[in-house]
Design an enzyme around this catalytic site. Structure first.
Site, PDB file in Angstrom:
ATOM      1  N   TYR A 135       0.673  -1.198   0.187  1.00 33.43           N
ATOM      2  CA  TYR A 135      -0.250   0.198  -0.030  1.00 33.43           C
ATOM      3  C   TYR A 135       1.058   1.281  -0.337  1.00 33.43           C
ATOM      4  CZ  TYR A 135      -3.982   2.942   1.739  1.00 33.43           C
ATOM      5  OH  TYR A 135      -4.842   4.177   1.921  1.00 33.43           O
ATOM      6  N   LYS A 163      -1.361  -1.448  -4.405  1.00 34.43           N
ATOM      7  CA  LYS A 163      -2.393  -0.324  -3.803  1.00 34.43           C
ATOM      8  C   LYS A 163      -1.750   1.216  -4.146  1.00 34.43           C
ATOM      9  CE  LYS A 163      -5.904   1.061  -0.910  1.00 34.43           C
ATOM     10  NZ  LYS A 163      -6.490   2.567  -1.655  1.00 34.43           N
TER      11      LYS A 163
HETATM   12  O1  NGF Z   1      -7.762   8.337   1.575  1.00 33.66           O
HETATM   13  C1  NGF Z   1      -6.848   8.854   0.901  1.00 33.66           C
HETATM   14  C2  NGF Z   1      -5.781   9.502   1.266  1.00 33.66           C
HETATM   15  N1  NGF Z   1      -7.082   8.082   0.055  1.00 33.66           N
HETATM   16  C3  NGF Z   1      -8.149   6.964  -1.046  1.00 33.66           C
HETATM   17  C4  NGF Z   1      -7.784   5.690  -1.128  1.00 33.66           C
HETATM   18  O2  NGF Z   1      -6.836   5.191  -1.735  1.00 33.66           O
HETATM   19  C5  NGF Z   1      -7.077   4.800   0.822  1.00 33.66           C
HETATM   20  C6  NGF Z   1      -8.721   7.774  -1.520  1.00 33.66           C
HETATM   21  O3  NGF Z   1      -9.959   6.756  -1.831  1.00 33.66           O
HETATM   22  C7  NGF Z   1      -8.464   4.019   1.026  1.00 33.66           C
HETATM   23  O4  NGF Z   1      -9.161   4.563   0.412  1.00 33.66           O
HETATM   24  C8  NGF Z   1      -8.472   3.952   2.207  1.00 33.66           C
HETATM   25  O5  NGF Z   1      -6.824   2.613   2.307  1.00 33.66           O
HETATM   26  O6  NGF Z   1      -9.347   2.965   2.558  1.00 33.66           O
HETATM   27  C9  NGF Z   1      -9.273   8.977  -1.230  1.00 33.66           C
HETATM   28  O7  NGF Z   1     -10.534   8.961   0.297  1.00 33.66           O
HETATM   29  C10 NGF Z   1     -10.216   9.806  -2.351  1.00 33.66           C
HETATM   30  O8  NGF Z   1      -9.635   9.804  -3.760  1.00 33.66           O
HETATM   31  C11 NGF Z   1     -10.732  11.477  -2.482  1.00 33.66           C
HETATM   32  O9  NGF Z   1      -9.803  12.073  -2.057  1.00 33.66           O
HETATM   33  O10 NGF Z   1      -5.799  10.793  -0.344  1.00 33.66           O
END
Ligand code: NGF
Length: 294
Positions: A135, A163
């Site tokens: 990740y 990821k």
């Molecule tokens: O939260 C972040 C930080 N990124 C998330 C995702 O890549 C990680 C993305 O979905 C994630 O969701 C997890 O590990 O649970 C963002 O929330 C989304 O693109 C909105 O900006 O960047």
């Protein structure tokens, strides 16, 4: 590897009125995604607030999800914790409850050398027979994974993919090239799902998929059938929702308030992540109406 491709929802932390883990809400949420046609769940990552939960709570969360949909969906357990010791404990637990794969961020807080991070990940990789998904989320962990280290790790049998939540689709393409054709690359920034897929991602794992799984499934469908014009339209609609969600005191506070209007009460995010305020409720209701129109 097909079971890890496509739309994988980053599962939210579910709490009761006291802020304790709510296993029933977890089960209801998991069932909701299964019924929406989602193939897999990523449990205990950023959206799952794993870093804000104790090791015992994280085990409880994974157990509830596994009991409800473990035999019907692909379940990836995020086991990264600040210490290697706890991360390994969580990885072994994920194997014991039969998750499909484990995944982890580098350890957080300390500024770590690439050797430390490699050691941390390898301890988890070596502790189980489960596939491992790296990740990469440098904006939150402060650790920037080099293509060289990724290549080295991708040569290990258990390491099946990465990821990538950094916003560079160039980096995504470089990771794909370094890992080779059988190495999975999963898109992280939901705003760039289409861009990530077109640069070589095999699917995505995202934190906003959970409030609009049907839109991401439609987007993925358009990509698979080569209908790029419609795919761009769906990504545009999705991004209207995301840009508004990002205005709330915390993204997950907004996501949870929105899900509540969709009939799923999973509580508020755990502090320091703020819930929405009364003043935000109108904006949440407008977003809900927008999603209902789509
Ligand atoms: O939260 C972040 C930080 N990124 C998330 C995702 O890549 C990680 C993305 O979905 C994630 O969701 C997890 O590990 O649970 C963002 O929330 C989304 O693109 C909105 O900006 O960047």
């Amino acid at each position: 590897l097909n079971k890890f491709k496509g739309v994988i929802v980053a599962f939210y932390g579910c709490y009761d009125g006291n802020g304790d883990i709510d296993p029933q809400a977890m089960r209801d949420l998991a069932r909701y995604y299964k019924e929406a046609g989602v193939k897999g769940l990523y449990v205990g990552g950023s959206s799952g607030e794993g870093m804000l939960q104790s090791t015992a709570e994280r085990k409880l969360v994974l157990e509830a999800v596994m009991e409800e949909v473990g035999s019907e969906m692909t379940i990836i357990a995020h086991v990264g914790a600040p210490s290697t010791r706890e991360s390994v404990e969580l990885a072994k637990h994920a194997e014991a409850v039969k998750a499909d794969a484990v995944s982890a961020v580098p350890s957080i807080y300390y500024r770590l050398s690439p050797d430390s991070v490699e050691h941390h990940w390898r301890a988890m990789i070596d502790s189980t027979a489960l596939p491992f998904i790296i990740y990469h989320i440098p904006q939150l962990t402060g650790f920037h994974l080099s293509t060289g280290l990724l290549k080295k790790l991708s040569a290990l049998d258990n390491v099946i993919g990465v990821k990538i939540s950094s916003e560079s689709t160039y980096e995504l393409q470089q990771f794909k090239a370094a890992g080779g054709p059988d190495f999975l690359v999963l898109n992280g920034p939901d705003e760039q799902y289409l861009a990530g897929r077109s640069m070589g991602a095999d699917g995505g794992i995202g934190g906003t998929y959970g409030v609009m799984p049907e839109l991401f499934l439609k987007l993925e469908q358009c990509i698979q059938t080569g209908d790029l014009e419609s795919a761009r339209e769906w990504q545009g609609k999705i991004n209207e929702v995301i840009s508004e969600l990002l205005q709330f005191p915390s993204l997950y506070g907004g996501c949870k308030a929105l899900l509540k209007l969709r009939g799923l009460d999973i509580g508020e995010p755990r502090l320091p992540l703020l819930p929405v305020t009364d003043r935000d409720q109108e904006a949440v209701a407008r977003l809900h109406d927008k999603l209902t129109e789509y």
